[in-house]
Design an enzyme around this catalytic site. Structure first.
Site: not given
Length: 206
Positions: A21, A42, A50, A139, A167, A169, A171
């Site tokens: 990250h 994003r 999120s 996926l 964790f 949710r 998506g």
């Protein structure tokens, strides 16, 4: 076992996949000279939603902190892994580097097979339609939620995550609209426009 140190990561046999990250400026300076990097950006409004739920899951914020409070933490850089725009724009500066593949989460949601093909090409891998279909199924968000290697259920079992949430949710993209009132929407529009004013970076239409 998740590697906890640079030494442990270095001992992983190549080729290896490392998720981070961290912004580009905090990664090794020669990274893009030697390593292929896939960066995913994003819509910051969805990121904030999120991240809010992630903070609640990890019990970082107390139950009395509503999303509007968290949103103001987010845009004033009072949370971890920020500031958001500095992070994204640092990566965007390398958009034309051969070793950088810059993706938008919204494009991935819109056309996952296309994204899979882009990633395969980036890594010089051939991929069949059957393999693409299998990856699309793997996926799919509903399957992702069941995948023990990514859904962090063990973290809940050991008490590191709250059991009041998942964790993985929803998506999806555009979910921020369920959380923003008119004031917050206008505030977000101004905040985004201010940071993009002198750049050619633009988010895809959602």
């Amino acid at each position: 076992m998740i590697p906890l140190s640079v030494k442990e990561i270095q001992n992983i046999p190549s080729p290896r996949f490392i998720k981070s990250h961290l912004p580009v400026s905090l990664l090794p300076p020669s990274l893009l000279d030697t390593t292929k990097v896939v960066y995913v950006a994003r819509d910051p409004r969805d990121v904030a939603v999120s991240f809010y739920h992630h903070h609640k899951l990890m019990r970082v914020i107390t139950a009395d902190k509503d999303f509007k409070t968290f949103w103001n933490y987010f845009i004033t850089n009072k949370i971890l892994w920020g500031p958001y725009f500095e992070h994204v724009l640092e990566a965007w500066e390398h958009i034309n580097d051969d070793n950088m593949l810059f993706l938008f989460y919204e494009d991935m949601i819109k056309d996952l097979p296309k994204t899979i093909k882009l990633v395969a090409k980036f890594f010089s891998k051939s991929i069949t339609e059957e393999e693409i279909n299998r990856l699309v199924d793997h996926l799919d968000i509903d399957n992702f939620k069941k995948n023990k290697s990514v859904n962090m259920k063990d973290m809940q079992k050991f008490g590191l995550f709250s059991k009041d949430g998942d964790f993985i949710r929803k998506g999806k993209s555009g979910g921020w609209r369920e959380y923003f009132d008119e004031e917050m929407t206008a505030q977000a529009d101004e905040w985004i426009a201010t940071h993009l004013r002198d750049t050619d970076f633009r988010f895809p239409d959602c």
